[in-house]
Design a protein around this motif. Structure first.
Motif, mmCIF file in Angstrom:
data_model
loop_
_atom_site.group_PDB
_atom_site.id
_atom_site.type_symbol
_atom_site.label_atom_id
_atom_site.label_comp_id
_atom_site.label_asym_id
_atom_site.label_seq_id
_atom_site.Cartn_x
_atom_site.Cartn_y
_atom_site.Cartn_z
ATOM 1 N N TYR A 150 0.839 -1.190 0.000
ATOM 2 C CA TYR A 150 0.000 0.000 0.000
ATOM 3 C C TYR A 150 0.879 1.247 0.000
ATOM 4 O O TYR A 150 1.812 1.354 0.779
ATOM 5 C CB TYR A 150 -0.912 0.013 1.230
ATOM 6 C CG TYR A 150 -1.721 1.277 1.341
ATOM 7 C CD1 TYR A 150 -2.839 1.456 0.537
ATOM 8 C CD2 TYR A 150 -1.370 2.289 2.211
ATOM 9 C CE1 TYR A 150 -3.582 2.610 0.610
ATOM 10 C CE2 TYR A 150 -2.113 3.448 2.292
ATOM 11 C CZ TYR A 150 -3.221 3.606 1.492
ATOM 12 O OH TYR A 150 -3.955 4.763 1.566
ATOM 13 N N LYS A 167 0.609 5.315 0.362
ATOM 14 C CA LYS A 167 -0.219 6.456 0.719
ATOM 15 C C LYS A 167 0.189 7.646 -0.141
ATOM 16 O O LYS A 167 1.366 7.846 -0.421
ATOM 17 C CB LYS A 167 -0.027 6.788 2.192
ATOM 18 C CG LYS A 167 -0.945 7.854 2.699
ATOM 19 C CD LYS A 167 -0.771 8.034 4.191
ATOM 20 C CE LYS A 167 -1.697 9.111 4.679
ATOM 21 N NZ LYS A 167 -1.542 9.365 6.100
ATOM 22 N N SER A 223 -4.213 13.051 2.197
ATOM 23 C CA SER A 223 -4.410 11.834 2.975
ATOM 24 C C SER A 223 -5.726 11.127 2.654
ATOM 25 O O SER A 223 -6.034 10.116 3.261
ATOM 26 C CB SER A 223 -4.356 12.166 4.469
ATOM 27 O OG SER A 223 -5.380 13.077 4.796
ATOM 28 N N HIS A 247 -7.791 8.641 1.127
ATOM 29 C CA HIS A 247 -7.512 7.315 0.549
ATOM 30 C C HIS A 247 -8.253 7.061 -0.765
ATOM 31 O O HIS A 247 -7.725 6.403 -1.652
ATOM 32 C CB HIS A 247 -7.881 6.255 1.585
ATOM 33 C CG HIS A 247 -7.936 4.858 1.078
ATOM 34 N ND1 HIS A 247 -6.812 4.081 0.935
ATOM 35 C CD2 HIS A 247 -8.971 4.086 0.659
ATOM 36 C CE1 HIS A 247 -7.157 2.899 0.473
ATOM 37 N NE2 HIS A 247 -8.453 2.877 0.299
ATOM 38 N N GLN A 281 -1.966 0.196 -7.410
ATOM 39 C CA GLN A 281 -2.520 -0.185 -6.116
ATOM 40 C C GLN A 281 -3.774 -1.007 -6.389
ATOM 41 O O GLN A 281 -4.559 -0.675 -7.286
ATOM 42 C CB GLN A 281 -2.898 1.056 -5.305
ATOM 43 C CG GLN A 281 -1.721 1.851 -4.812
ATOM 44 C CD GLN A 281 -1.046 1.147 -3.656
ATOM 45 O OE1 GLN A 281 -1.636 0.993 -2.593
ATOM 46 N NE2 GLN A 281 0.182 0.731 -3.862
#
Length: 113
Positions: A47, A49, A54, A56, A93
């Motif tokens: 994962y 980020k 922030s 997701h 991802q």
């Protein structure tokens, strides 16, 4: 990011979708090619980020825009939205990769392989 995948979309990535129906249909064919090539890649197991934000699930806005373009038959715009997703997001991802595959499969009427 895959240069191979970007090269498939780049000639057709046009948000305005204003190059005529023939080019629009070529963009649709490019999306089929993109789908088949994308299947050859594997999603990341790690994962990542986003660095500057922030949230997701921000990538969903790009998926919704691509879905809307599909509904309007604007395949050049779909190419543009996917290219933007590849540029701004960690495209491999799992949360993005699998959603893009599903979007293409559903909107291009691709049977499960």
């Amino acid at each position: 990011m895959s240069k191979e995948l970007i090269a498939i979309l780049k000639p057709y990535a046009n948000w305005f979708n204003d190059q005529g129906e023939e080019i629009n249909q070529q963009a649709k064919e490019a999306l089929y090619v993109f789908y088949r090539r994308l299947l050859k890649y594997k999603p990341s197991k790690r994962y990542e980020k986003r660095k500057n934000i922030s949230f997701h699930a921000i990538y969903i806005t790009g998926l919704v825009a691509a879905k809307k373009a599909f509904m309007e038959g604007k395949y050049m715009r779909v190419c543009n939205e996917l290219r933007s997703l590849m540029h701004y997001e960690d495209f491999f991802q799992g949360r993005i990769y699998y959603n893009v595959l599903n979007l293409l499969r559903e909107n291009l009427d691709i049977e499960d392989e």
